[in-house]
Design an enzyme around this catalytic site. Structure first.
Site, short mmCIF file in Angstrom:
data_model
loop_
_atom_site.label_atom_id
_atom_site.label_comp_id
_atom_site.label_asym_id
_atom_site.label_seq_id
_atom_site.Cartn_x
_atom_site.Cartn_y
_atom_site.Cartn_z
N ASP A 151 35.40 26.33 26.84
CA ASP A 151 35.22 25.94 25.44
C ASP A 151 34.70 24.51 25.44
O ASP A 151 35.42 23.57 25.77
CB ASP A 151 36.56 26.03 24.70
CG ASP A 151 36.45 25.65 23.23
OD1 ASP A 151 35.38 25.15 22.81
OD2 ASP A 151 37.43 25.83 22.49
N LYS A 207 29.77 20.04 15.53
CA LYS A 207 30.15 18.72 16.02
C LYS A 207 28.96 17.99 16.63
O LYS A 207 28.59 16.92 16.19
CB LYS A 207 31.30 18.87 17.04
CG LYS A 207 32.54 19.52 16.43
CD LYS A 207 33.63 19.79 17.45
CE LYS A 207 34.79 20.56 16.86
NZ LYS A 207 35.56 19.81 15.86
N TRP A 221 43.83 23.74 20.85
CA TRP A 221 42.81 24.78 20.90
C TRP A 221 42.97 25.69 22.10
O TRP A 221 42.62 26.88 22.04
CB TRP A 221 41.41 24.15 20.83
CG TRP A 221 41.18 23.57 19.47
CD1 TRP A 221 41.04 22.25 19.15
CD2 TRP A 221 41.12 24.29 18.23
NE1 TRP A 221 40.89 22.10 17.79
CE2 TRP A 221 40.94 23.34 17.19
CE3 TRP A 221 41.20 25.63 17.88
CZ2 TRP A 221 40.83 23.69 15.85
CZ3 TRP A 221 41.09 26.00 16.55
CH2 TRP A 221 40.91 25.04 15.55
#
Length: 362
Positions: free
Chosen positions: A172, A196, A102
């Site tokens: 992030d 999530k 990511w």
């Protein structure tokens, strides 16, 4: 209905109490005769939902008043583009700590912006991303530094935020927001996809320091933090249902005792699995002990055929979402806030059974 334990990395397990609340209110929210999916985003009903969600998120994360909270769409992936557009306007250079997939995706997207350069100031590549980089080569000519706090695929996570001198951090936090405590003031901006630890897919939370918003350039409306802040996240129709669900999750977290209590429970869940892995003669964790995530835990047998057999056996017994990401293979247990410790204990039973049956066979 058979008992299911959902280890998926996202969309992920949600608190049962929240789902039950959604169920009871789904057809008529607050006796309005309308579903929450039908009410206007300009109505007082939705304004109350959004205001309470922000208030409770601020309480949970201890968000200072000088930070704005946005409820956006486009996933964390859109933030790979929005952050550079809004903040990379002085040196046109962004420092990235590359800790895996990511981080790499964020680098790729930043490099697509005309005139912006993404610079790796640290990388975990040499360890196959099983370790976090220990040294960060920051420099004066960076607009900011980007960091991925928890690496969903590789299974590493930062317990403490690296110090970046006078460069602000964009973090992030998609996979461990609200699951462990960080100091919001250590960041210029935090962003997180909801699917999530917050709620259903379709919502992205952005927490951004107001002075940075004020310095951002004139951009198209849906890419401008300044314009979104000025319109309280409602430049267009926001993800009403996802914000409603997120608000219920925030209420649930407060009732559970807040982030510090949840983090303690998350560490207990993770430690059960890590202890088993560290003492197993078949399963193992590929991640450096000091960098292990308490949220996403990859593990392997060392044999891809055996991994596939275990995943099939687990799935047949109601343990779903254990297949590892295609980039790394093996298995992965995602232990988000709503995942019960009983599910970890039951997983260990089936792992032990599988180990007794297959160790020494391959």
């Amino acid at each position: 209905m058979a008992k299911i334990y959902n280890f998926s990395a996202g969309p992920a397990v949600m608190p049962k109490k929240v789902l039950e609340k959604v169920q009871t209110e789904l057809l008529s929210y607050k006796n309005s005769g309308m579903s929450v999916m039908e009410i206007s985003h300009r109505s007082s009903l939705f304004s109350e939902i959004q205001e309470n969600a922000e208030k409770n998120l601020r309480r949970l994360m201890d968000i200072p008043s000088e930070y704005d909270v946005l409820f956006l769409q486009g996933g964390a992936t859109l933030q790979f583009t929005m952050a550079p557009l809004n903040f990379a306007n002085n040196f046109k250079r962004i420092g990235f700590i590359n800790t895996g997939h990511w981080s790499q995706r964020a680098i790729e997207e930043a490099n697509l912006i005309n005139g912006v350069e993404a610079i790796e100031i640290a990388s975990g590549f040499s360890s196959g991303y099983t370790k976090l980089p220990e040294e960060n080569r920051t420099s004066e000519d960076l607009d900011y530094v980007h960091i991925t706090l928890n690496n969903t695929i590789e299974g590493t996570a930062y317990k403490e935020v690296p110090y970046m001198k006078d460069k602000f951090l964009v973090g992030d936090m998609s996979s461990n927001i609200l699951g462990q405590r960080y100091n919001v003031s250590d960041f210029g901006m935090i962003y997180a996809g909801a699917q999530k630890n917050i709620g259903p897919a379709g919502l992205t939370v952005v927490i951004v320091r107001h002075d940075l918003v004020e310095k951002s350039p004139n951009l198209p409306a849906m890419l401008s933090y300044k314009k979104l802040v000025n319109k309280n996240s409602t430049l267009n129709t926001p993800p009403v249902f996802a914000i409603y669900c997120a608000g219920l999750v925030f209420e649930w977290l407060i009732a559970e005792g807040g982030i510090d209590v949840i983090e303690k429970k998350n560490r207990e869940k993770a430690q059960l699995l890590y202890d088993f892995l560290d003492n197993s003669s078949l399963f193992s964790s590929p991640v450096s002990v000091k960098n292990r995530s308490i949220t996403n835990i990859p593990f392997v047998t060392g044999n891809s055929s055996l991994d596939a057999k275990f995943i099939a056996m687990a799935t047949e017994n109601g343990f779903v979402g254990l297949k590892g990401h295609r980039l790394v293979g093996g298995m992965r247990a995602s232990l988000y806030n709503a995942f019960p410790i009983e599910g970890v204990k039951e997983l260990l039973k089936i792992m032990q059974k599988f180990e007794l049956e297959y160790k020494g066979v391959y």
